[in-house]
Design an enzyme around this catalytic site. Structure first.
Site, PDB file in Angstrom:
ATOM      1  CB  SER A  77      -8.438   0.733   5.548  1.00 35.47           C
ATOM      2  OG  SER A  77      -8.885   2.146   5.708  1.00 35.47           O
ATOM      3  CE  LYS A 114      -3.799   1.883   2.534  1.00 39.71           C
ATOM      4  NZ  LYS A 114      -4.998   1.530   3.867  1.00 39.71           N
ATOM      5  CB  SER A 162      -7.707   3.580   2.572  1.00 39.31           C
ATOM      6  OG  SER A 162      -7.059   3.051   3.731  1.00 39.31           O
TER       7      SER A 162
END
Length: 550
Positions: free
Chosen positions: A239, A139, A215
């Protein structure tokens, strides 16, 4: 970054340059030929790798494998890391061109690392760690030296990291992983869909009209497309679990202290009332298990002072006692999620497991309120400070931050006390029940159209509690002929047969917007929750659930 062009705001210029540089980082050989490029009207692009003829049989075989299969072949030399890395670089490049899922590309560095790992194996006859030669996607907020970690802010573009995240060091140096891409996130990583003013919106590979969640939505989209076999995301309110649920893959949300979190960039730096944690995303639960064991066996507490010195513990399976949350008191799940819950419960009972109802009552409303107040405690100042550096506007999904009021230190301390009391009450109730786990929705829906994600209560409450959670595909897919709306045709009046009464304005909005035609065929995920620091147990229990439903 760059000069100001009349008529173009600085933040727009920065974003445009970043997007262009990302596309430029894709080698011509991995740019999809124009005659093969799916048209914008094609919603499902997951079939592109297998039907386009652009990927070789070897590339498809590699990228369609599990992480467990790949590490075994990498360790014995059946596959080289260079070959595996090249295959995933190409498929990740395709994924970005079709879903806009990447934030950084480091193909050249990845191939150099892979070649060194191949040389190490040839020289020593031994793999370098349990993930030797395996490409792993990260990420955006995981710092890697020389690369941006924008977390969706234009203000962070062009300011590369000067040190690696602690987890990245561990995965590379002790486990033998290869880093080749970082993946996109929403602004400040605080939106449940992946959209920001730097890179734009990430779309769902199976239906580009839908969201891949947030996210960690870039990770989820990349993995579903096959551009990664194993990725790492983060979770502060859902997330990891939300994008995993939107795309029908697996993830583990660990308790704080099991996996290292040091030297990562945060969207709310210094906010520790509810901790952000990181965890793996993959297409199989065995790969989640593989990653978790590898990280903890590397003794992360030796390099991150906030990690707990808890080795990976053996666990045994048994008949389970599972509490079911049919709804959280705020939002009734949409019909396919309720159906998935009912079918899973029926199969668990038929297999001899004990299942009880676990009414959320007022507890989950309080938990969701605590989470919201924690996120807004600074009055949105951390986010505002970054936006103002480049004149970047507030995204519409974040306007509640723009209007928040600074709580102040004294009230924040009181909030911490309220959180701890909540955690104690929930723990006591759990212990009195004798439950092993909670089964509940991950989100109220399978996935939704862009801009329509509402309600993180099903995930966020367990962040406040810091419980170990897995989101897993239930085996149920949305059927537009079965999972019909609870509302009548005008979307305002409950069908008498359903007896649906909204629990809140959010509940009413979700059901008014629910469109079974759009999400037809989308996988439905559920969430399995264990107690704090019970990562081994929640994986083992999820395996037991999968055995029943598969």
């Amino acid at each position: 970054m760059g000069s100001i062009i009349p008529g173009i705001a600085n933040w727009e210029l920065i974003g445009a340059k970043k997007r262009a540089s990302l596309i430029a980082a894709i080698p011509p050989e991995w740019t999809i030929p124009a005659d093969l490029l799916p048209p914008p009207s094609q919603d499902d692009v997951t079939t592109f790798p297998s039907t386009s003829g652009w990927f070789t049989p070897s590339e498809l075989a590699i990228t369609n494998s599990t992480a467990a299969d790949l590490v075994a072949k990498l360790a014995d030399g059946t596959l080289t890391s260079v070959a595996v890395t090249r295959a995933f670089c190409k498929r990740a490049a395709a994924a970005h061109q079709l879903t806009n899922c990447l934030s950084e590309i480091l193909f050249d560095q990845a191939l150099e690392t892979a070649a060194k790992l191949d040389a190490h194996l040839a020289r020593t006859g031994k793999p370098l760690g349990p993930l030797h030669g395996l490409p792993i996607s990260l990420k955006d907020n995981f710092n890697l030296v020389g690369l941006d970690s924008t977390v969706g802010f234009t203000s962070h573009v062009g300011h590369p990291a000067t040190e690696d995240a602690t987890l990245a060091e561990l995965l590379r140096d002790k486990c033998g992983a290869v880093f080749y891409v970082k993946t996109s996130v929403p602004t400040a990583m605080m939106i449940a869909e992946t959209v920001n003013n730097v890179l734009g919106r990430t779309v769902h590979p199976r239906n580009r009209k839908l969201t891949s969640g947030g996210s960690s939505g870039g990770e989820a989209a990349l993995i579903l497309f096959g551009g990664s076999v194993l990725g790492v995301g983060t979770d502060i309110g859902g997330s990891l679990r939300i994008p995993a649920a939107c795309t029908g893959i697996f993830t583990l949300r660990p308790s704080f202290g099991r996996f290292p979190t040091g030297r990562c960039r945060s969207g709310l730096p210094g906010q520790e009332a509810v901790h952000s944690v990181n965890g793996p995303l993959a297409r199989t639960l065995d790969d989640i298990d593989l990653y978790s064991r590898a990280v903890i066996d590397a003794q992360p507490w030796q390099s991150d002072p906030k990690c707990l010195p808890i080795p990976w513990r053996p666990t045994t399976t048994k008949k389970l006692k599972v509490g079911v949350i049919w709804h959280d008191g705020m939002v009734i799940p949409t019909p396919p999620v309720t159906r998935a819950l009912k079918e899973t419960v029926a199969k668990l009972r038929a297999a001899g497991h004990e299942v009880i109802d676990w009414p959320a009552g007022e507890e989950h409303k309080l938990g969701e309120s605590l989470l919201s107040r924690m996120f807004l405690a600074d009055g949105g100042r951390a986010i505002r400070a970054e936006l103002e550096k480049t004149g970047e506007p507030w995204r519409p999904e974040m306007l509640f931050y723009a209007g928040a009021q600074d709580m102040g230190c004294y009230n924040m301390w009181k909030l911490h006390m309220e959180r701890t009391e909540f955690q104690k009450r929930y723990l006591d109730r759990w212990r009195e029940s004798g439950m092993d786990a909670i089964l509940c929705p991950t989100t109220p829906f399978s996935t939704v159209e862009h801009g329509r994600f509402r309600h993180v209560g099903y995930t966020g409450v367990f962040n406040v509690l810091d419980y170990s959670c897995i989101s897993f595909p239930s085996g149920v897919s949305v059927d537009k002929d079965v999972d019909i709306s609870l509302l009548s045709g005008d979307g305002t009046v409950a069908r008498q047969a359903s007896g649906y009464v909204p629990l809140s304005e959010t509940c009413a909005a979700i059901h008014a917007e629910y469109n079974p035609d759009v999400v037809h065929g989308m996988p439905v995920s559920l969430q399995l929750v264990a107690g704090r620091l019970q990562e081994e147990d929640v994986i083992a229990m999820c395996k037991a659930v999968l055995k029943v439903i598969e």
